[in-house]
Scaffold this active site. Structure first.
Site, short mmCIF file in Angstrom:
data_model
loop_
_atom_site.label_atom_id
_atom_site.label_comp_id
_atom_site.label_asym_id
_atom_site.label_seq_id
_atom_site.Cartn_x
_atom_site.Cartn_y
_atom_site.Cartn_z
CB VAL A 253 -0.95 0.00 1.22
CG1 VAL A 253 -1.67 1.33 1.35
CG2 VAL A 253 -1.97 -1.14 1.09
NE ARG B 202 11.89 -2.70 11.29
CZ ARG B 202 11.51 -3.88 11.79
NH1 ARG B 202 10.25 -4.25 11.69
NH2 ARG B 202 12.37 -4.69 12.35
CB ALA C 206 4.86 1.44 9.12
CB ALA C 207 0.68 -1.88 10.59
NE ARG C 208 3.84 -9.17 15.09
CZ ARG C 208 3.13 -10.29 15.18
NH1 ARG C 208 1.81 -10.23 15.23
NH2 ARG C 208 3.72 -11.46 15.20
CE1 TYR D 262 -3.08 -5.37 11.29
CE2 TYR D 262 -5.27 -5.92 10.48
CZ TYR D 262 -4.10 -5.17 10.38
OH TYR D 262 -3.98 -4.23 9.40
N GLY E 210 -5.36 -22.73 -15.51
CA GLY E 210 -6.54 -23.48 -15.95
C GLY E 210 -6.94 -24.59 -15.01
#
Length: 321
Positions: free
Chosen positions: A14, A34, A72-74, A143, A192
């Protein structure tokens, strides 16, 4: 109006889309990362940080910034391995978020745009009864709980300090570069392989990456966005079966979908311990974006079929190299 924007998570699925659109629309961007970037636009200033938690020092990074977009997130994972996932999620998603927001206030930041999750609302809806932005939260996993707590902390900080907080809760995001189950389904359709998903009559809200990024940019400086919570989707709810047929069409392939009843799929998933996957495939999760559209005078710029076409084209390019 251009802004000096700090974007966290700029190297993520994202975050990259938000970053590209920020640059297109003339904003100056500091990307907080990071790890050393490998493919970021040279116009972007990069700021490194080690950990996203309650002790991160953002002071040198926030100088001159007037807007923070925190993506940013876990993130939620299907197969959690941490022995105490709620504590792990809180460390990053609650403590890390509120620490950044408090330092943003001290640095004179005007607005904080927080990318939350529809999981704050819950795990699913009865068909035809979509979530609303102002529903009472009912998260069903660590979460979702962590995102809910971060939202509550940001709202309290806004009341205390005058910081403008904007909360955006996306549903499942797809687009070029999508991974996990969405990409797996594209792979099987492209090969397929017959799939037992031809008789699923649920309704799911999805959001194309381009639509989410466009809404985030709208929320950067729209006056009516201040201290609001928004749900976001493509504005068209579709069944899993219909999604797979349209995805196959975007890939230029026929869809071989076997009409296995949903109840049998759910029963089989329960035997295999895959209830969460079954819920995503067979259950409904709809959101009502009327508030988002009316308050911000916004509408999704990309249709489902246009977004699937972009996603399929990117998939084909990457798998044929």
């Amino acid at each position: 109006m251009s802004h000096n924007v700090l974007l966290t998570g700029a190297s993520g699925f994202v975050g990259k889309a938000i970053l590209e659109l920020l640059l297109v629309r003339g904003h100056a961007v500091v990307a907080a990362l990071r790890q050393e970037p490998t493919d970021l636009n040279p116009l972007v200033k990069v700021a490194r940080f080690d950990e996203l938690d309650g002790s991160t020092d953002w002071r040198n990074i926030l100088g001159g910034v007037d807007i923070v977009i925190h993506s940013a997130a876990r993130v939620h994972v299907m197969n959690e391995t941490d022995t105490d996932p709620l504590t792990a999620f809180r460390k990053v998603n609650v403590n890390g978020t509120l620490n950044l927001a408090r330092q943003a206030v001290e640095a004179g930041v005007k607005r904080f745009v927080f990318i939350s999750s529809i999981k704050v609302n819950g795990e699913g809806t009865p068909k035809g009864q979509p979530y609303l932005a102002d529903d009472v939260p009912a998260p069903g996993d660590p979460y979702g709980i962590s995102k809910m707590e971060a939202e509550a902390g940001l709202r309290a900080l806004a009341k205390e300090t005058g910081l403008e907080v904007v909360i955006i809760r996306p549903v499942l995001v797809y687009g070029p570069g999508v991974k996990a189950n969405f990409r797996a389904m594209m792979h099987w359709l492209d090969k397929g392989v017959p799939l037992p998903f031809g008789a699923i009559e649920n309704r799911r809200s999805l959001v194309a990456l381009a639509n989410l990024a466009d809404l985030v940019l709208t929320c950067v400086d729209h006056p009516a966005a201040a201290n609001q919570t928004f749900l976001v989707s493509d504005g068209e709810d579709i069944s899993t079966s219909d999604l797979l047929r349209r995805m196959a069409g975007a890939l230029g392939r026929p869809a071989y979908l076997l009409p296995v009843p949903s109840v049998l799929l759910q029963w089989g998933a329960k035997l295999l311990g895959k209830q969460s996957l079954s819920q995503r495939l067979c259950g409904s999760l709809q959101v009502d974006i009327k508030k988002t559209c009316s308050l911000l005078n916004w509408k999704p710029p990309v249709s489902v079929d246009e977004a699937l076409g972009l996603t399929a084209r990117d998939y084909k390019e990457k798998t044929t190299k």
